[in-house]
Design an enzyme around this catalytic site. Structure first.
Site, short mmCIF file in Angstrom:
data_model
loop_
_atom_site.label_atom_id
_atom_site.label_comp_id
_atom_site.label_asym_id
_atom_site.label_seq_id
_atom_site.Cartn_x
_atom_site.Cartn_y
_atom_site.Cartn_z
N HIS A 73 32.28 39.42 39.94
CA HIS A 73 33.78 39.65 40.64
C HIS A 73 34.84 39.09 40.19
O HIS A 73 35.49 39.57 40.72
CB HIS A 73 33.53 39.82 42.12
CG HIS A 73 32.88 41.29 42.26
ND1 HIS A 73 33.51 42.48 43.15
CD2 HIS A 73 31.36 42.08 42.44
CE1 HIS A 73 32.39 43.43 43.66
NE2 HIS A 73 31.20 43.21 43.07
N ASP A 74 34.74 38.04 39.97
CA ASP A 74 35.62 36.53 40.01
C ASP A 74 35.85 36.93 38.45
O ASP A 74 37.41 37.41 37.63
CB ASP A 74 35.08 35.32 40.42
CG ASP A 74 36.41 34.61 39.93
OD1 ASP A 74 37.76 34.83 40.75
OD2 ASP A 74 36.37 33.36 39.45
N VAL A 77 38.36 40.06 37.25
CA VAL A 77 40.05 40.19 37.31
C VAL A 77 40.87 39.51 37.20
O VAL A 77 40.69 38.44 37.62
CB VAL A 77 39.71 40.79 39.18
CG1 VAL A 77 40.36 40.96 39.40
CG2 VAL A 77 38.63 41.88 39.82
N ASP A 249 15.01 47.72 42.24
CA ASP A 249 13.79 47.57 41.99
C ASP A 249 12.83 47.28 43.17
O ASP A 249 12.86 46.53 43.33
CB ASP A 249 14.67 46.76 40.95
CG ASP A 249 12.91 46.18 39.43
OD1 ASP A 249 12.07 47.11 40.31
OD2 ASP A 249 12.91 45.71 39.01
N THR A 252 10.02 44.53 41.14
CA THR A 252 9.84 42.83 41.02
C THR A 252 11.61 42.84 41.05
O THR A 252 12.77 42.18 40.81
CB THR A 252 9.76 42.73 39.52
OG1 THR A 252 10.57 43.73 38.99
CG2 THR A 252 8.45 42.62 39.24
#
Length: 331
Positions: A73-74, A77, A249, A252
């Site tokens: 996310h950092d 952008v 998942d 695992t």
């Protein structure tokens, strides 16, 4: 005499060649990321981050997943510059307020890591490098590969809250759009398929998946899996504030492995973007290869994480080193 002049000319040319990168850095104010950037200014920086990541993982296992998501996310952008961490204050609109940031958490523990670094080396280690290195160490805690990362990033003094949605794909976007977003920062198709494998350790709020099971079940979904999801998300209009979610998942859930791809081949993809990986001719061969070989998945994941982590960083005299990751220093 001629020989002496030639040697002098050669030595001068060599010296200029060697100094050229430094001269360019001086005039541009920009330098390159490098391994062990803090070797002199804060020798234990990387070790301190690792210690804190392990400590937080042992206390709050899901922090490791948050570190991986923070990196994406950092960095996607505009820049790997910790703009994600800024709070809304004094005209800054936090990226965390975007719908694309829905479900993100554990930001407060970034402050825990930063405090440990500030105690040893005040105003030295950037929040952007904390984002990168905590992701690296978090990946290891999740059973993933050790990714060698360069450091030397600096922190943004602005947020990109108004344009987050222009960079981060929506879970309902087409796979072609998702590929184009990643390719715009240098991640190829193979790398994009590998990065989406981080969903192996993620979970999805019912708000983002009920459209695949209500009012009718998506025909690309395994019927038994659909029944499981209905058990997790019993209504078509879940409360966004409630903790209603399903894991990508179930085999695992806290290990970064290739079960994600095995599930996709079994029509158990949680989000539309996940399941589309198996139907698109560009991505499906990589899904099959990663489902068959966990080592190959880890190799491609490592390669793509490095590219992601080095997207357009601020270096040299750009940006700043924030004292508190939540605010620019002038605040």
């Amino acid at each position: 005499m001629a020989s002496s002049n030639i040697r002098t000319h050669f030595c001068s040319s060599t010296l200029i060649f060697l100094l050229l990168p430094l001269l360019l850095q001086f005039y541009s104010g920009k330098s390159e990321l490098q391994f062990n950037y803090y070797a002199q200014s804060c020798p234990r920086a990387e070790e301190i981050i690792k210690e804190q990541v392990i400590k937080l993982y042992n206390k709050h296992g899901n922090t490791a997943v948050s570190w991986v998501r923070n990196l994406f996310h950092d960095c996607i952008v505009k820049s790997c510059d910790a703009s994600l961490l800024l709070e809304t204050v004094n005209g800054i609109e936090s990226e965390k307020a975007s719908q694309r940031s829905f479900g993100m958490r554990n930001f407060k523990y970034v402050n825990t890591i930063k405090a440990a670094l500030e105690s040893e080396c005040p105003v030295t280690v950037s929040c952007a490098d904390i984002v990168a290195l905590s992701a690296r160490d978090g990946i290891v805690m999740l059973g993933g590969p050790r990714v060698e990362m360069k450091t030397g990033r600096r922190d943004s003094t602005e947020s990109y809250g108004a344009v987050v949605e222009d960079f981060i794909p929506n879970h309902n976007d087409s796979i072609s759009l998702v590929l184009s977003r990643f390719q715009s920062i240098g991640v190829d198709v193979e790398g994009t398929v590998a990065l989406l494998g981080s969903h192996s350790v993620g979970r999805v709020h019912c708000v983002n998946l009920v459209h695949r099971i209500y009012p009718t079940v998506d025909p690309t979904m395994d019927p038994d899996y659909a029944e499981y999801l209905k058990g997790r998300c019993p209504t078509p209009d879940p409360d966004p504030q409630a903790v209603l979610y399903a894991r990508n998942d179930r085999e695992t859930p806290m290990i970064l492995d290739n079960y994600y791809y095995k599930n996709l081949l079994g029509h158990k993809g949680l989000l539309m973007v996940d399941q589309q990986l198996t139907s698109d001719p560009l991505t499906s061969p990589y899904v099959e290869k990663m489902a068959a070989d966990n080592g190959y998945f880890h190799d491609q994941f490592s390669r793509a994480v490095v590219v992601l982590s080095e997207n357009n960083p601020l270096t040299g005299d750009q940006g700043e080193i924030r004292k508190d990751c939540r605010y620019v220093n002038s605040n």
